[in-house]
Design a protein around this motif. Structure first.
Motif, PDB file in Angstrom:
ATOM      1  N   ILE A  94      -8.561  11.282   2.365  1.00 15.44           N
ATOM      2  CA  ILE A  94      -8.362  10.205   1.385  1.00 15.44           C
ATOM      3  C   ILE A  94      -7.193  10.531   0.463  1.00 15.44           C
ATOM      4  N   GLY A  95      -7.177  11.758  -0.062  1.00 19.81           N
ATOM      5  CA  GLY A  95      -6.109  12.152  -0.973  1.00 19.81           C
ATOM      6  C   GLY A  95      -4.739  12.125  -0.322  1.00 19.81           C
ATOM      7  N   THR A  96      -4.660  12.575   0.939  1.00 19.88           N
ATOM      8  CA  THR A  96      -3.380  12.564   1.649  1.00 19.88           C
ATOM      9  C   THR A  96      -2.915  11.139   1.911  1.00 19.88           C
ATOM     10  N   LEU A  97      -3.836  10.278   2.319  1.00 21.04           N
ATOM     11  CA  LEU A  97      -3.490   8.883   2.593  1.00 21.04           C
ATOM     12  C   LEU A  97      -2.989   8.178   1.330  1.00 21.04           C
ATOM     13  N   VAL A  98      -3.750   8.304   0.248  1.00 22.25           N
ATOM     14  CA  VAL A  98      -3.365   7.641  -1.003  1.00 22.25           C
ATOM     15  C   VAL A  98      -2.074   8.232  -1.551  1.00 22.25           C
ATOM     16  N   GLY A  99      -1.955   9.552  -1.521  1.00 22.24           N
ATOM     17  CA  GLY A  99      -0.776  10.209  -2.085  1.00 22.24           C
ATOM     18  C   GLY A  99       0.500   9.879  -1.345  1.00 22.24           C
ATOM     19  N   GLY A 106       6.198   3.542  -3.499  1.00 25.68           N
ATOM     20  CA  GLY A 106       6.577   3.386  -4.896  1.00 25.68           C
ATOM     21  C   GLY A 106       6.272   1.997  -5.434  1.00 25.68           C
ATOM     22  N   GLY A 107       6.956   1.614  -6.500  1.00 24.49           N
ATOM     23  CA  GLY A 107       6.824   0.270  -7.066  1.00 24.49           C
ATOM     24  C   GLY A 107       5.423  -0.078  -7.507  1.00 24.49           C
ATOM     25  N   LYS A 108       5.027  -1.314  -7.229  1.00 28.00           N
ATOM     26  CA  LYS A 108       3.719  -1.802  -7.662  1.00 28.00           C
ATOM     27  C   LYS A 108       2.578  -1.072  -6.962  1.00 28.00           C
ATOM     28  N   ILE A 109       2.787  -0.718  -5.696  1.00 20.45           N
ATOM     29  CA  ILE A 109       1.745   0.006  -4.967  1.00 20.45           C
ATOM     30  C   ILE A 109       1.489   1.353  -5.629  1.00 20.45           C
ATOM     31  N   MET A 155      -5.980  15.812  -5.306  1.00 22.34           N
ATOM     32  CA  MET A 155      -5.230  15.981  -4.065  1.00 22.34           C
ATOM     33  C   MET A 155      -4.175  14.882  -3.916  1.00 22.34           C
ATOM     34  N   SER A 156      -4.543  13.650  -4.243  1.00 19.26           N
ATOM     35  CA  SER A 156      -3.604  12.533  -4.082  1.00 19.26           C
ATOM     36  C   SER A 156      -2.394  12.672  -5.006  1.00 19.26           C
ATOM     37  N   ARG A 157      -2.612  13.152  -6.223  1.00 21.49           N
ATOM     38  CA  ARG A 157      -1.494  13.321  -7.149  1.00 21.49           C
ATOM     39  C   ARG A 157      -0.558  14.428  -6.679  1.00 21.49           C
ATOM     40  N   LEU A 158      -1.136  15.488  -6.141  1.00 23.51           N
ATOM     41  CA  LEU A 158      -0.321  16.581  -5.621  1.00 23.51           C
ATOM     42  C   LEU A 158       0.519  16.125  -4.428  1.00 23.51           C
ATOM     43  N   ILE A 159      -0.115  15.390  -3.502  1.00 14.95           N
ATOM     44  CA  ILE A 159       0.594  14.904  -2.314  1.00 14.95           C
ATOM     45  C   ILE A 159       1.648  13.873  -2.706  1.00 14.95           C
ATOM     46  N   ARG A 160       1.354  13.033  -3.682  1.00 10.75           N
ATOM     47  CA  ARG A 160       2.342  12.048  -4.149  1.00 10.75           C
ATOM     48  C   ARG A 160       3.595  12.740  -4.662  1.00 10.75           C
ATOM     49  N   ALA A 161       3.419  13.791  -5.450  1.00 10.02           N
ATOM     50  CA  ALA A 161       4.577  14.508  -5.993  1.00 10.02           C
ATOM     51  C   ALA A 161       5.440  15.089  -4.874  1.00 10.02           C
ATOM     52  N   GLU A 162       4.799  15.637  -3.849  1.00 12.44           N
ATOM     53  CA  GLU A 162       5.549  16.182  -2.716  1.00 12.44           C
ATOM     54  C   GLU A 162       6.265  15.059  -1.953  1.00 12.44           C
ATOM     55  N   THR A 163       5.594  13.929  -1.796  1.00  8.92           N
ATOM     56  CA  THR A 163       6.173  12.812  -1.048  1.00  8.92           C
ATOM     57  C   THR A 163       7.382  12.226  -1.777  1.00  8.92           C
ATOM     58  N   LEU A 164       7.328  12.143  -3.095  1.00 10.50           N
ATOM     59  CA  LEU A 164       8.458  11.627  -3.863  1.00 10.50           C
ATOM     60  C   LEU A 164       9.713  12.453  -3.622  1.00 10.50           C
ATOM     61  N   THR A 165       9.537  13.757  -3.459  1.00 13.08           N
ATOM     62  CA  THR A 165      10.678  14.629  -3.180  1.00 13.08           C
ATOM     63  C   THR A 165      11.171  14.468  -1.752  1.00 13.08           C
ATOM     64  N   ILE A 190       6.823  13.216   6.986  1.00  9.74           N
ATOM     65  CA  ILE A 190       6.382  13.639   5.654  1.00  9.74           C
ATOM     66  C   ILE A 190       5.144  14.527   5.725  1.00  9.74           C
ATOM     67  N   ILE A 191       4.091  14.052   6.394  1.00 11.15           N
ATOM     68  CA  ILE A 191       2.844  14.823   6.427  1.00 11.15           C
ATOM     69  C   ILE A 191       3.024  16.201   7.076  1.00 11.15           C
ATOM     70  N   PRO A 192       3.738  16.331   8.218  1.00 10.34           N
ATOM     71  CA  PRO A 192       3.940  17.679   8.764  1.00 10.34           C
ATOM     72  C   PRO A 192       4.673  18.615   7.805  1.00 10.34           C
ATOM     73  N   THR A 193       5.572  18.079   6.991  1.00 10.13           N
ATOM     74  CA  THR A 193       6.323  18.916   6.059  1.00 10.13           C
ATOM     75  C   THR A 193       5.457  19.392   4.897  1.00 10.13           C
ATOM     76  N   ILE A 194       4.549  18.526   4.442  1.00  8.86           N
ATOM     77  CA  ILE A 194       3.698  18.913   3.306  1.00  8.86           C
ATOM     78  C   ILE A 194       2.380  19.524   3.772  1.00  8.86           C
ATOM     79  N   LEU A 195       2.255  19.794   5.064  1.00 12.38           N
ATOM     80  CA  LEU A 195       1.021  20.372   5.577  1.00 12.38           C
ATOM     81  C   LEU A 195       0.632  21.678   4.879  1.00 12.38           C
ATOM     82  N   PRO A 196       1.585  22.584   4.578  1.00 11.65           N
ATOM     83  CA  PRO A 196       1.198  23.797   3.840  1.00 11.65           C
ATOM     84  C   PRO A 196       0.518  23.503   2.509  1.00 11.65           C
TER      85      PRO A 196
END
Length: 281
Positions: A94-99, A106-109, A155-165, A190-196
């Motif tokens: 759930i956290g990975t999907l939302v993040g 971005g934006g409204k979502i 988890m979602s906030r952490l993944i979001r920060a990584e995804t923004l980068t 994106i997901i394979p890169t943030i897997l660690p």
């Protein structure tokens, strides 16, 4: 990626506490799975054998109903470890999907999802835990659901920060310019890169999930009799702490060692996956 996993292996070799933690978790898992081979029925009561101290026949003694405490601890380990693992799995998904969706689109979502996360995180977790449990029938499946619902936000906030980068990296920009579907970009790039990062957070989430399950069961809101978990065993032991201290000692030590082991392994993963961990390679 392979370099980072080599760093994990090297960190495990250099850290005796990490090796002991891994060995302890493997031992607990194998011991719990071998509960079926115990000569004692975990639910068989014997008033003649109640409250016996640990001895050669009953390694952890017996409880207030004369049930073999070691066997109940083994079956309790199955539930505690299963709840911890499955709750971690669902909260991570759930956290990975939302993040990733929030960070990539971005934006409204992003605003909508992050405001939802902020609202949920502002409510005390223990209060939410009690409310959800009051409306859901006690049971293992609902415990997993409750814990998952309470642990995905960070988890979602952490993944979001990584995804923004990551979404500003050249290969992601190229994939987007090539007309690749956004969900495919998220899944392939994106997901394979943030897997660690996901692995580190998931490892620590297992420990949190086990503690939450133990708290629920300790309060009588989790696993119900005659089933046992380490938390429910602690709950039952509180009335006999003076005359039979082993009833609280054994499940308490098992919870402590399990949570400590996951935290130690989480530190090894975090050290190996930090951006500067491989700078010399």
């Amino acid at each position: 990626m392979s370099r980072r996993w080599k760093q994990v292996k090297q960190g495990m070799k250099q850290s005796l506490p990490a090796q002991l933690s891994l060995a302890m978790l493997v031992f607990f898992a194998l011991a719990s799975l071998s509960a079926l081979f115990s000569p004692w029925d975990p639910n068989q009561m014997s008033l003649q054998a109640r409250m016996l101290p640990p001895d050669a026949r009953h390694w952890f003694g017996t409880d207030e109903y004369g049930r073999d405490y070691f066997t109940r601890a083994l079956y309790g380990g199955q539930i505690s470890l299963m709840v911890g693992f499955l709750a971690m799995l669902f909260s991570t998904l759930i956290g990975t999907l939302v993040g990733t969706i929030s960070g990539y689109f971005g934006g409204k979502i992003d605003s909508l999802l992050m405001r939802l996360v902020d609202i949920l995180m502002s409510i005390p977790a223990f209060f939410l835990l009690l409310v959800l449990n009051a409306y859901l029938k006690p049971g293992i499946a609902n415990i997993i659901l409750i814990i998952s619902a309470l642990t995905w936000m960070s988890m979602s906030r952490l993944i979001r920060a990584e995804t923004l980068t990551l979404k500003e990296r050249e290969y992601v920009i190229y994939a987007r310019a090539s007309g690749e579907h956004p969900l495919r970009i998220i899944a392939r790039h994106i997901i394979p890169t943030i897997l660690p990062t996901i692995v580190v957070a998931a490892t620590l989430n297992i420990a949190s999930a086990i503690l939450m399950e133990s708290t629920l069961s300790f309060l009588g809101l989790g696993v119900q009799q005659p089933d046992a978990s380490w938390g429910s065993m602690l709950n039952n032991a509180q009335s006999y702490i003076g005359e039979a201290s082993w009833l609280a000692m054994f499940p308490g030590v098992l919870i402590l060692l399990t949570v400590l082991s996951f935290n130690v392994l989480g530190d090894v993963f975090r050290t190996a996956f930090e951006p500067g961990a491989n700078r010399d390679e």
